[in-house]
Every structure is written in structure tokens, then in C-alpha cells.
Motif scaffolding. Sequence first.
Motif, short mmCIF file in Angstrom:
data_model
loop_
_atom_site.label_atom_id
_atom_site.label_comp_id
_atom_site.label_asym_id
_atom_site.label_seq_id
_atom_site.Cartn_x
_atom_site.Cartn_y
_atom_site.Cartn_z
N ALA A 161 58.43 21.01 46.24
CA ALA A 161 57.62 21.88 45.38
C ALA A 161 56.43 22.44 46.15
CB ALA A 161 57.14 21.11 44.15
N GLU A 162 55.74 21.59 46.89
CA GLU A 162 54.56 22.04 47.63
C GLU A 162 54.94 23.00 48.75
OE1 GLU A 162 51.89 18.08 47.75
OE2 GLU A 162 54.04 17.82 48.02
N VAL A 163 56.04 22.71 49.44
CA VAL A 163 56.45 23.57 50.55
C VAL A 163 56.92 24.93 50.04
CG1 VAL A 163 58.12 23.83 52.43
CG2 VAL A 163 57.00 21.63 52.05
N SER A 164 57.70 24.94 48.97
CA SER A 164 58.19 26.21 48.42
C SER A 164 57.05 27.08 47.92
CB SER A 164 59.18 25.93 47.29
OG SER A 164 60.28 25.18 47.75
N ALA A 165 56.08 26.44 47.24
CA ALA A 165 54.91 27.19 46.79
C ALA A 165 54.11 27.71 47.99
CB ALA A 165 54.03 26.31 45.92
N GLY A 166 53.96 26.88 49.00
CA GLY A 166 53.19 27.28 50.17
C GLY A 166 53.84 28.42 50.94
N LEU A 167 55.17 28.38 51.07
CA LEU A 167 55.86 29.47 51.76
C LEU A 167 55.71 30.78 50.99
CD1 LEU A 167 59.15 27.67 52.89
CD2 LEU A 167 57.24 28.39 54.34
N THR A 168 55.77 30.69 49.67
CA THR A 168 55.60 31.90 48.87
C THR A 168 54.19 32.45 49.03
OG1 THR A 168 57.17 31.00 47.26
CG2 THR A 168 55.84 32.89 46.57
N ARG A 169 53.20 31.58 48.99
CA ARG A 169 51.82 32.04 49.15
C ARG A 169 51.59 32.66 50.52
NH1 ARG A 169 50.59 26.93 46.36
NH2 ARG A 169 50.14 27.42 44.18
N TYR A 170 52.27 32.12 51.54
CA TYR A 170 52.13 32.70 52.87
C TYR A 170 52.72 34.12 52.89
CZ TYR A 170 52.72 33.64 57.80
OH TYR A 170 52.67 34.23 59.04
#
Length: 586
Positions: free
Chosen positions: A558-567
Motif C-alpha cells: 500500500a505504501e509503495v503503490s501510493a508513493g509511486l503514484t505520488r512520484y
Amino acid sequence: MSPTSSATPAKPRKAPGNAPKSDVPADERAALDADIDRLEAGAKVWVALTLDQRARLLGRVRDAVGVVAQEWADAATVSKGLTPGHPLSGEEWLGGPYAVIGLLDALRETLEALAKGRSPLDGVTLDEAPGGRLRAHTFPLNGTEKFLLSGFTGEVWFEPGVSAIEATRAAGLAQLSPTSSGGVGLVLGAGNVTSIPVADVLYELFAHNRVALLKVNPTQDALVPVFERALAPLIEPGFVRIVRGGAATGAYLTSHPRFAHVHITGSAVTFDAIVWGTGTDAARESGTPKLQVPITAELGGVSPIIVVPGRWSAADLKYQAEHVATMRLVNAGHNCIAGQVVIVSSDWPQRADFLRELHAAYAAAPQRPVWYPRSEERLEAAASAYPDAVWSADRTRAIVAAGDGDDEVETVEYFAPILGVVEVGGTGQEFLDGAVAHANDRLTGTLGANVIIDPATEEALGEGFERAIADLRYGDVAINTWTAFNFLTARLTWGGFPGATLADVSSGIGVVHNALLLDRVERSVARGPFRPFPRSAGKGVFTILPTPPWFVSSRTGAEVSAGLTRYLVDGKLPGLVKTLTKAMQA
């Protein structure tokens, strides 16, 4: 139905021809007709836009998606019975704003190339695929893709006979003649993955120069306010309208004489009802469809997971078992993209070890609601058909063993967490050819096929492996990854294998996504690493990714997917570093 923007709607007018009969109340019909009025006016504006203007418009949509990304992911997560920030919410980031931003960026680059008089295929490596086919290596095409998804590649295979010159000249589809209107299209949105309705609308606009009315599936009603804000730059000038409604609304719209085209993502049953009607076979028998305009569709089917026998380590067995469990259990199995039948070799010495790991991974995956309408009926049907099924997660998921006859698990798309296992004899090329034939001949549908093979075995098979991939009659093939990668990758295509008809639609007609706007595509093929980092070092395809964030076993998905999207949204490196650190803890 109310218009979906603050702009004053066009005054309703009488539709040409006979207005469709409907159970929809008169005031709602009037509102729907007003939406069509607005789109017809918007179609005239759309064809007046230059390619540069359209590219800038995509940038505005991208900005709007970035603003609502968090709300989008949260609303999608809640709609599936989970809480915002749930460990499985990464699925909603990747299958929602992440996928849409990637598509917007890729489409914008395509338009910018066309505006400069270049082909979208300029700079893309073209070579020969098996069977004399032309192949375009469309992923990765930039440094970000190469870094974040190292070890993953994607190819678009054209239909036999398409030359490099023909493919290059045709790339761009309707954007090669941007002043020719495709009219007004109707998009019947999917109910399971939130990027699909938006992506389908974008494909209508850019592949076909068609403005679009999107009717969302009732399961996604909660996402409508998010879609309205994300697509506001397209809604305000009348290029897109969004409406809610059930079966009666859908029937009214598909019978409406003012649409030039219909696109649906859904089931073959719904497709047949739209094309041929319900309650009688007279239309089908006469060969005269009820639907009077062209239709494209992405439908689904029973997707195979072919496990090619090799000499695997204990870590390989565990990792690939989690991989297979992921293919079935993401989104609680409510995916046309989901793998449903695992094909293993009855002669593989490690068969029992792999199946033991698969049962363990399947049972250990996080429990979640089985939320899609009628899912409980499908679970009950599986329990009845397979009394020896192995159930887990409070009897919300099962693994079943297919027999020698016509098995339900091979012919019925369960759209629920039911995974079948079938055995085919042989090893090496004998097994692979037999598994490909089994998938082609016994499994329903032609949408996606998955193949898992270790590097040593693939090298040993050589050209025989590539020939077997060419023999798979599927519109998307994933090797050592899941066809979800094809789906999420904007410059690959998504759709059933060519050859479907109105009378026998299989997994659908036409393709979507296809951000390079390529013509006469046969399939897309994705390839990934057999082993994750750090075990990928020196053993086949290298990747920096540990357990991918889409794995159901990923602790930080969840954290990685959200972080990749924010990037993708803001391009801030400190946030990316934090995300990659979390990825290493998966």
C-alpha cells in the motif's frame, strides 16, 4: 440524471428517428438527452482543436487527477469493503490514479510527436517476432520506466503481414486526421477496477476522435464525484459526460439513435444482451443484431497460468507460489485479468512441492470481503461442482482440481477467488506445447495468458519457447509476470485475441490503452524477472525490485503503490527515496 459539470446544459431536443422505449422516468430521459445534446455540440469543438491543444488538455487532466488521487484511492478502497490505508489499498492506487496518469503521459507524448510530424513509433525498436510478425519494443521507453521497473519489458506484436513501414505510417489512428469527427460514443464502464472507465473514455477521444458519454457501473457510483473532478477539463467543454444508472438506463442508452458507437467492459452475457436483446433467440438466428451501431468490448475469460517445470530452489517455489496466488486474489478475484487455471506438469519432480507452497500462499494471503455482486452465488456453485475443493479464509476462497472432462473451472469465468489446477504430461518442450494447446482449446476466452519459466529452462528451449508463445491465442501474454502488468502499461494494448465476432465474441472485440495508437495489433507480450532482488543478481533477468508491490504477500504494497503514484504526480525525489526504502521492506 444531472449534468456532471457546472456548465449550463444544452436544451433537450427531440432525438432523430424513433426514441427508444424505456422504463427510465421521463425527467431522467430528458437529462440524458441533454447530455447527448451537449456532447454533439462538444464534438464540433473537439475536431477544431489542434494536436498541440489536445496535448495541453491532457496535461490539465493530469493535474486534476493528481489533485484527487488520494480521494480516488480512498473511495475505491471503501467501495470494496476495506478501510482507507488498508494494507491492500495499494491495488486501488495502481488500478486507479497510477494507471490513468501513466496513460495520460503516454498519450500526450504521442500527440506531441504527431504535432511535430513524427510517427509515435519513431525511436521505438522494431524487429521480427515468431511467424514473420513485426514486433515493437514499447516498454521501457524512458529512464523512469527503466529504473522503477527494471527487469520488465513489453512488446506489441502486429498481425502477420504488417510491415514496419505500414505500422509506422498508421501509428496515430484518428489523430492522423484530427478534423474528422467520430461522433458521440457510449462507454459502459466496468464495475471492478476504477481506472477502466476513465481509460476507455480517453481511448474513445484519442483513438477514434469520439466524444463520449460514460455510464458508470452502479458498483462505482461512489467514484463519480472523483471522476467528475478528474475529468473536469474534458467535461466543461462538452467532450465527456458522466451519468449513473442501472440496467434500465443502460438499455435506454444502448437503444438511443444518436450514438455512433458503443464500448463495453463487462461480461459476454451483457454484451449479447446489448447486441442481440434478451428473451428471444430470433435476432441471433436471423443474424440481424438489435444494436444498430458498431460495438467494441473487453470481456474476460478463464486465464491460464502455465508453470513450466524446471529445477527450482525452495525460494523459487515459495516466490512463484505467492505470484500465482496474487494473480487470483488481487481485488478478491473480481478481475477479468485474474489467473484462474494453473497448468502444471504431472511429470515434474517438484510438482507436489510447488502445489504445497501454492496452497500455503493461497491460504495465508490477507483476508478480505468478497464484494462483487453475486460473488456468493459463484462460490456456492464452485462448492457444488467441486465437493473436494480446499477452502480457506472462512470459506471465501478455494483451490479445486480439474478433471479430465469439461470442467466448470475451465469454462466458467468465476469472477471470484476460485483457483483451478490441471495437470498436463511431459517436461520441457513437450509439456509447454501441450499446455499451450490445452489453454487454447479447453479454456474459455482469449484475453490473457501467464507463463512462468526459470531462466535455465527458457534458455534450453530456445526458439521453441518463442514459438510456443506465438502459438498462444491470447491478446495479452505475460512471461514471469502477471498480465496485470500489460494492463497497467500504457504503451501496451489490452484486449482479446483478434477474430471475435458479434455472434461469438469470446473475450471481446478491439483493444484499449494502446497509447502509441497502433493499428492492426495482434497481441502484447510482457516479460519480467523470474527471481526478485537480490536473488535476481547473476541469475537471468536482473531487477532492483524485491517482492513487487502488487503481490498480495507484500508487507508494504500500500505504501509503495501510493508513493509511486505520488512520484508520478509531483516528481519529488525525496518521496521516491522513501518509497524505494519501503519497497525493500516488502
